[in-house]
Design a protein around this motif. Structure first.
Motif, short mmCIF file in Angstrom:
data_model
loop_
_atom_site.label_atom_id
_atom_site.label_comp_id
_atom_site.label_asym_id
_atom_site.label_seq_id
_atom_site.Cartn_x
_atom_site.Cartn_y
_atom_site.Cartn_z
N TYR A 167 1.45 6.52 -6.89
CA TYR A 167 0.31 7.36 -7.25
C TYR A 167 0.64 8.84 -7.04
N ALA A 168 1.32 9.14 -5.93
CA ALA A 168 1.70 10.53 -5.66
C ALA A 168 2.65 11.03 -6.74
N ALA A 169 3.61 10.21 -7.17
CA ALA A 169 4.53 10.61 -8.24
C ALA A 169 3.77 10.80 -9.54
N TYR B 194 0.82 -1.20 0.00
CA TYR B 194 0.00 0.00 0.00
C TYR B 194 0.86 1.26 0.00
N LYS B 195 1.91 1.27 0.82
CA LYS B 195 2.81 2.43 0.87
C LYS B 195 3.51 2.63 -0.47
N GLN B 196 3.95 1.54 -1.08
CA GLN B 196 4.63 1.63 -2.37
C GLN B 196 3.67 2.15 -3.45
N GLU B 197 2.45 1.63 -3.46
CA GLU B 197 1.47 2.09 -4.45
C GLU B 197 1.08 3.54 -4.19
N SER B 198 1.02 3.97 -2.95
CA SER B 198 0.71 5.37 -2.62
C SER B 198 1.80 6.29 -3.14
#
Length: 115
Positions: A103-105, A96-100
């Motif tokens: 997504y932010a990038a 989840y942290k990696q996907e967040s």
């Protein structure tokens, strides 16, 4: 002394069960005769007496195991299972942290192109 107390306890429970069975037979007899109200009263009385006998504190201590016993019986099943669940939760949090971050990038890149 102990034998005397045991005899009193057993006779007490026996009387409760005996009266419960008598009330159940009376309820059945009343139902077969079509006396529904009396049958309902007798069946409630029979159930009450049966529950009194079954849930008597001296009987309840026999039917329940201690916490240590439950832990010893169920820990071989639940500990390995819970280990896999905990590892899966940790893995999902990392994902989840990696996907967040991805997504932010992506959002930042999209804003740069739209400006």
């Amino acid at each position: 002394m102990i034998c005397e107390q045991l005899h009193l306890w057993v006779s007490f429970l026996f009387e409760k069960v005996k009266f419960s069975l008598e009330a159940a037979k009376l309820a059945q007899h009343n139902a077969s005769q079509g006396i529904c109200d009396a049958s309902a009263v007798s069946s409630r009385h029979a159930r009450s007496l049966a529950e009194d006998a079954f849930f008597h504190p001296s009987v309840m201590s026999i039917s329940y195991y201690s916490f240590e016993h439950m832990f010893a019986v169920y820990s071989p099943f639940f500990l390995p299972l819970s280990l896999h669940v905990i590892l899966a939760v940790v893995r999902e949090i990392k994902r989840y942290k990696q996907e967040s971050r991805k997504y932010a990038a992506w959002e930042a890149l999209r804003k740069q192109h739209s400006d």
